[in-house]
Design an enzyme around this catalytic site. Structure first.
Site, short mmCIF file in Angstrom:
data_model
loop_
_atom_site.label_atom_id
_atom_site.label_comp_id
_atom_site.label_asym_id
_atom_site.label_seq_id
_atom_site.Cartn_x
_atom_site.Cartn_y
_atom_site.Cartn_z
N GLU A 1 0.65 -11.18 -3.79
CA GLU A 1 -0.87 -11.58 -3.97
C GLU A 1 -1.49 -11.06 -5.35
OE1 GLU A 1 -0.46 -7.10 -2.97
OE2 GLU A 1 0.81 -8.93 -2.51
N CYS B 1 6.04 -5.18 0.17
CA CYS B 1 6.00 -3.76 -0.41
C CYS B 1 6.41 -2.90 0.74
CB CYS B 1 5.17 -3.51 -1.58
SG CYS B 1 5.38 -2.07 -2.33
N HIS C 1 4.72 -7.39 -4.90
CA HIS C 1 3.33 -7.92 -4.62
C HIS C 1 3.10 -9.61 -4.93
CE1 HIS C 1 1.78 -3.95 -3.09
NE2 HIS C 1 2.80 -3.53 -3.98
N GLY D 1 0.87 -1.17 -0.07
CA GLY D 1 0.16 0.11 -0.03
C GLY D 1 0.96 1.16 -0.04
N GLU D 2 0.57 2.22 0.60
CA GLU D 2 1.18 3.40 0.71
C GLU D 2 1.92 3.43 2.07
OE1 GLU D 2 3.79 6.54 0.36
OE2 GLU D 2 1.94 6.76 1.74
N SER D 3 3.21 3.31 2.28
CA SER D 3 3.71 3.28 3.68
C SER D 3 3.30 4.42 4.73
CB SER D 3 5.36 2.94 3.52
OG SER D 3 5.75 4.14 3.07
N ARG E 1 13.02 3.21 0.36
CA ARG E 1 11.67 3.37 -0.21
C ARG E 1 11.71 3.60 -1.57
NH1 ARG E 1 8.58 7.58 2.18
NH2 ARG E 1 6.81 6.28 1.43
N ILE F 1 5.73 -2.48 -7.77
CA ILE F 1 4.90 -1.21 -7.84
C ILE F 1 5.44 -0.16 -6.78
CG2 ILE F 1 2.59 0.12 -7.65
CD1 ILE F 1 1.39 -2.85 -8.02
N ARG F 2 6.22 0.90 -7.27
CA ARG F 2 7.00 1.82 -6.73
C ARG F 2 7.78 1.09 -5.16
NH1 ARG F 2 2.36 5.49 -5.20
NH2 ARG F 2 3.35 5.57 -3.34
#
EC number: 4.3.3.6
Length: 196
Positions: A172, A79, A170, A47-49, A106, A134-135
């Protein structure tokens, strides 16, 4: 059957639940602190940390997550979850949960538009696992007690330390559930040790 929690504050929660169930374990979406006591292992999803940290603080999850990390029950960070587990983050003074002896950078593979897929060889899992980045962060440095399970080029992208597992990618987001199944086995082994 082992119960595996997926921290349900933000990120790819539904996809992790599907992957856990496909790996023969029961999935629990963890939204309340007391649910941590009901599970045998915990996945910290991507997600977005910074958003995730804000939500963890808002719902007072940080100390319970640190306590869970000390309990001997396995944790798997993907991630942003890897960032949460790392003891050292480049460019940041303090860690989040800080359970793994790893240094992480990051967004090391670039911004969202630089997302990519790569076939990975993962120790204990197998060949040709498609990693979706993803990023993504990556592991810059590990202590001697950390096992490097996979690299993309010369960058460490999957690591294990005792009951902790972390991946830059990821797992999943594909229909290949081998990495989740590997974590399910870690949880089963940890539960068996507790019984003995």
């Amino acid at each position: 059957m082992v119960k595996i929690g997926v921290l349900g504050l933000q990120g790819a929660v539904r996809e992790h639940v599907k992957s856990v169930e496909a790996s023969g374990a029961e999935a629990v979406v963890v939204k309340r602190i007391e649910q941590l006591e009901e599970i045998d292992g915990l996945i910290l999803p991507g997600g977005e940390s910074t958003t995730m940290r804000r939500l963890i603080d808002k719902y007072a999850f940080m100390e319970p997550l640190r306590t869970f990390a000390k309990s001997g029950k396995p944790m798997f960070g993907t991630c942003a979850g890897m960032i949460l587990l790392a003891k050292t983050l480049i460019g940041y003074e303090e860690a989040h949960i800080g359970a793994m002896d790893i240094t992480v950078e990051r967004n090391a593979f670039g911004r969202q538009k630089d997302s990519f897929e790569a076939a990975l060889s993962i120790e204990g899992v197998g060949e040709d696992f498609v990693g979706v980045f993803i990023r993504a962060p990556y592991v810059v440095e590990v202590a001697d007690n950390v096992e490097v399970l996979s690299k993309h080029g010369n960058r460490m992208v999957a690591v294990r330390q005792d009951q902790f597992l972390a991946a830059s990618f990821h797992p999943e987001l594909t229909d290949d559930h081998r990495v989740t199944a590997y974590f399910v086995e870690m949880v089963k082994e940890a539960k068996m040790k507790k019984v003995v």
